[in-house]
Design a protein around this motif. Structure first.
Motif, mmCIF file in Angstrom:
data_model
loop_
_atom_site.group_PDB
_atom_site.id
_atom_site.type_symbol
_atom_site.label_atom_id
_atom_site.label_comp_id
_atom_site.label_asym_id
_atom_site.label_seq_id
_atom_site.Cartn_x
_atom_site.Cartn_y
_atom_site.Cartn_z
ATOM 1 N N LYS A 38 25.869 -2.268 24.833
ATOM 2 C CA LYS A 38 25.016 -1.736 23.770
ATOM 3 C C LYS A 38 25.482 -0.380 23.238
ATOM 4 O O LYS A 38 24.865 0.167 22.313
ATOM 5 N N SER A 39 26.541 0.136 23.804
ATOM 6 C CA SER A 39 27.026 1.443 23.373
ATOM 7 C C SER A 39 27.428 1.427 21.900
ATOM 8 O O SER A 39 28.045 0.478 21.413
ATOM 9 N N GLU A 40 27.067 2.465 21.204
ATOM 10 C CA GLU A 40 27.404 2.565 19.778
ATOM 11 C C GLU A 40 28.700 3.347 19.542
ATOM 12 O O GLU A 40 29.171 3.454 18.411
ATOM 13 N N LYS A 41 29.254 3.881 20.613
ATOM 14 C CA LYS A 41 30.526 4.588 20.515
ATOM 15 C C LYS A 41 31.617 3.725 21.132
ATOM 16 O O LYS A 41 31.473 3.241 22.256
ATOM 17 N N HIS A 42 32.710 3.527 20.404
ATOM 18 C CA HIS A 42 33.787 2.651 20.859
ATOM 19 C C HIS A 42 35.105 3.419 20.897
ATOM 20 O O HIS A 42 35.580 3.906 19.870
ATOM 21 N N VAL A 43 35.664 3.539 22.066
ATOM 22 C CA VAL A 43 36.925 4.257 22.247
ATOM 23 C C VAL A 43 38.029 3.628 21.402
ATOM 24 O O VAL A 43 38.827 4.329 20.783
ATOM 25 N N LEU A 44 38.085 2.302 21.367
ATOM 26 C CA LEU A 44 39.049 1.592 20.526
ATOM 27 C C LEU A 44 38.308 0.865 19.406
ATOM 28 O O LEU A 44 38.316 1.269 18.268
ATOM 29 N N ASN A 45 37.648 -0.231 19.772
ATOM 30 C CA ASN A 45 36.871 -0.991 18.795
ATOM 31 C C ASN A 45 35.807 -1.780 19.531
ATOM 32 O O ASN A 45 35.761 -1.790 20.775
ATOM 33 N N LYS A 46 34.953 -2.469 18.785
ATOM 34 C CA LYS A 46 33.853 -3.216 19.399
ATOM 35 C C LYS A 46 34.372 -4.335 20.290
ATOM 36 O O LYS A 46 33.795 -4.625 21.336
ATOM 37 N N GLY A 47 35.492 -4.957 19.882
ATOM 38 C CA GLY A 47 36.045 -6.039 20.684
ATOM 39 C C GLY A 47 36.444 -5.583 22.072
ATOM 40 O O GLY A 47 36.205 -6.285 23.066
ATOM 41 N N ALA A 75 36.933 -10.527 42.288
ATOM 42 C CA ALA A 75 37.634 -10.340 41.020
ATOM 43 C C ALA A 75 37.089 -11.293 39.956
ATOM 44 O O ALA A 75 37.777 -11.590 38.975
ATOM 45 N N SER A 76 35.853 -11.724 40.128
ATOM 46 C CA SER A 76 35.296 -12.806 39.301
ATOM 47 C C SER A 76 34.881 -12.390 37.898
ATOM 48 O O SER A 76 34.463 -13.229 37.113
ATOM 49 N N GLY A 77 35.016 -11.116 37.559
ATOM 50 C CA GLY A 77 34.651 -10.686 36.212
ATOM 51 C C GLY A 77 35.818 -10.651 35.238
ATOM 52 O O GLY A 77 35.621 -10.630 34.015
ATOM 53 N N ILE A 78 37.025 -10.657 35.741
ATOM 54 C CA ILE A 78 38.208 -10.421 34.913
ATOM 55 C C ILE A 78 38.503 -11.579 33.974
ATOM 56 O O ILE A 78 38.598 -11.400 32.749
ATOM 57 N N MET A 79 38.644 -12.777 34.513
ATOM 58 C CA MET A 79 38.919 -13.939 33.664
ATOM 59 C C MET A 79 37.787 -14.209 32.668
ATOM 60 O O MET A 79 38.049 -14.456 31.488
ATOM 61 N N PRO A 80 36.518 -14.159 33.080
ATOM 62 C CA PRO A 80 35.439 -14.367 32.097
ATOM 63 C C PRO A 80 35.463 -13.330 30.972
ATOM 64 O O PRO A 80 35.277 -13.673 29.801
ATOM 65 N N GLY A 81 35.663 -12.066 31.333
ATOM 66 C CA GLY A 81 35.698 -11.028 30.318
ATOM 67 C C GLY A 81 36.822 -11.242 29.328
ATOM 68 O O GLY A 81 36.643 -11.097 28.110
ATOM 69 N N VAL A 82 37.981 -11.622 29.836
ATOM 70 C CA VAL A 82 39.142 -11.842 28.981
ATOM 71 C C VAL A 82 38.992 -13.106 28.149
ATOM 72 O O VAL A 82 39.167 -13.089 26.922
ATOM 73 N N LEU A 83 38.652 -14.215 28.785
ATOM 74 C CA LEU A 83 38.616 -15.498 28.076
ATOM 75 C C LEU A 83 37.509 -15.560 27.035
ATOM 76 O O LEU A 83 37.721 -16.064 25.923
ATOM 77 N N ASN A 84 36.331 -15.066 27.381
ATOM 78 C CA ASN A 84 35.226 -15.091 26.414
ATOM 79 C C ASN A 84 35.541 -14.263 25.180
ATOM 80 O O ASN A 84 35.274 -14.677 24.044
ATOM 81 N N THR A 85 36.116 -13.096 25.386
ATOM 82 C CA THR A 85 36.437 -12.226 24.261
ATOM 83 C C THR A 85 37.607 -12.785 23.459
ATOM 84 O O THR A 85 37.605 -12.747 22.223
ATOM 85 N N LEU A 86 38.605 -13.304 24.158
ATOM 86 C CA LEU A 86 39.764 -13.902 23.494
ATOM 87 C C LEU A 86 39.324 -15.024 22.560
ATOM 88 O O LEU A 86 39.759 -15.115 21.406
ATOM 89 N N GLN A 87 38.429 -15.862 23.056
ATOM 90 C CA GLN A 87 37.955 -16.998 22.265
ATOM 91 C C GLN A 87 37.138 -16.530 21.070
ATOM 92 O O GLN A 87 37.293 -17.042 19.956
ATOM 93 N N GLU A 88 36.288 -15.547 21.277
ATOM 94 C CA GLU A 88 35.449 -15.051 20.194
ATOM 95 C C GLU A 88 36.265 -14.333 19.121
ATOM 96 O O GLU A 88 36.060 -14.533 17.922
ATOM 97 N N GLU A 89 37.196 -13.499 19.553
ATOM 98 C CA GLU A 89 37.974 -12.698 18.608
ATOM 99 C C GLU A 89 38.938 -13.539 17.772
ATOM 100 O O GLU A 89 39.212 -13.220 16.614
ATOM 101 N N HIS A 90 39.452 -14.633 18.350
ATOM 102 C CA HIS A 90 40.515 -15.378 17.680
ATOM 103 C C HIS A 90 40.166 -16.842 17.383
ATOM 104 O O HIS A 90 41.016 -17.585 16.903
ATOM 105 N N GLY A 91 38.935 -17.244 17.672
ATOM 106 C CA GLY A 91 38.508 -18.605 17.354
ATOM 107 C C GLY A 91 39.296 -19.675 18.069
ATOM 108 O O GLY A 91 39.603 -20.740 17.505
ATOM 109 N N ILE A 92 39.645 -19.431 19.317
ATOM 110 C CA ILE A 92 40.454 -20.380 20.096
ATOM 111 C C ILE A 92 39.566 -21.489 20.656
ATOM 112 O O ILE A 92 38.460 -21.239 21.123
ATOM 113 N N SER A 93 40.052 -22.706 20.618
ATOM 114 C CA SER A 93 39.280 -23.860 21.068
ATOM 115 C C SER A 93 39.122 -23.875 22.580
ATOM 116 O O SER A 93 39.912 -23.274 23.321
#
Length: 303
Positions: free
Chosen positions: A80-89, A118-136
């Protein structure tokens, strides 16, 4: 196929000699070594992906407060942070990694990829990857198979457990798996995929496992987020064809050597590092007292 996952070099050679995709040997391995049917393998990957999504969603929408109090809905604060060091993604990605790992720390359902710690790494990466790039989903499950092969080789030649090789073995392996997944999602070459693995290992080499109070909460949760970020940087470097210099199999060998030489107090024993700080020891005592207070009266009397 028996020795396919002894090394990344053998995996690469097998793919080139047979002109097959990098994920196909993982399917063949599961069929020949585990007796699975191919459709069941794909179904299993999809179920795992669904669990990862659910873990991220739960971590971002439900109460995530652990018994120790060290987990207190941190993922939501980042999301929910409104400040982004890089971007929202980027903010979304690390918050999702935090969210899935918080679910694990609060006894929720996660995918051990390759471990629960280490169960947060793959979900964080895959969910964002799919959302950002529309991957099937199909492509994402291919990426997961590539990640599984990466994890197999590292487990065989270095280890994936914090108790064996420190946090470099747990979050380091997960980050390497995620980096390879990212490169495959962008249709990278096998050399680029494996190069991203080597670069990631180089970045994670030597990281100790020092859970405060022996709980997989601090610093484990934030390390999941940072490992997801490292996976992205390694993938970007590899996609640009920057050479890791040290071959990936030698990077894995180095991980194993470092893990073997690491003192036991830095391997999930909660005797060193952050766990041995004044605050870490204070939290450990408080958690122990809480646990004793929660015991049934008859158990207290026995003590």
């Amino acid at each position: 196929m028996k020795f396919l996952f002894d090394s990344f070099e053998s995996w690469k050679n097998h793919c080139l000699e047979n002109d097959i995709s990098v994920f196909q040997p993982v399917i063949d391995y599961e069929i020949e070594q585990k007796g699975k049917k191919e459709e069941h393998i794909w179904d299993g990957m999809q179920r795992a992906l669904d669990v990862m999504r659910d873990a991220v969603n739960s971590g971002l929408t439900k109460d995530m407060t652990s018994h120790s109090g060290m987990v207190n809905n941190g993922a939501k604060k980042v999301y929910k942070s409104e400040k982004h060091v890089l971007n929202k993604g980027f903010t979304d990605m690390i918050s999702r990694a935090l969210a899935a790992k918080e679910v694990n720390s609060c006894m929720g359902k996660v995918v051990a990829a390759p471990t629960a710690g280490a169960s947060g790494i793959m979900p964080g990466v895959l969910n964002t990857l799919q959302e950002e790039h529309g991957i099937s989903d199909k492509k994402i499950t291919e990426c997961m198979l590539v990640s599984a092969g990466i994890g197999l080789i590292i487990e065989r030649n270095a280890g994936i457990a914090g108790a064996v090789g420190g946090c470099q073995a747990e979050t380091g392996t997960a980050a390497a798996m995620a980096a390879g997944a990212i490169v495959h999602a962008f249709d990278g070459t096998i050399d680029q995929i494996f190069n991203s693995v080597g670069i990631t290992i180089q970045c994670m080499l030597g990281l100790i496992c020092d859970p405060v109070a022996g709980l997989v909460e601090v610093p484990c949760i934030v390390r999941n987020a940072s490992a997801a970020a490292i996976a992205h940087s390694s993938a970007q470097i590899a996609i640009a064809d920057m050479d890791a210099v040290i071959p990936v199999d030698e990077c894995v060998m180095a991980m194993g050597e470092v893990g073997q030489s690491m003192e036991d107090r830095y391997k999930e024993t909660a005797l060193g590092g952050l766990a041995n700080t004044p605050t870490g020891r204070s939290i450990s005592k408080r958690v122990l007292i809480q646990d004793i207070e929660m015991l049934p009266d008859e158990d207290k009397d026995e003590d």
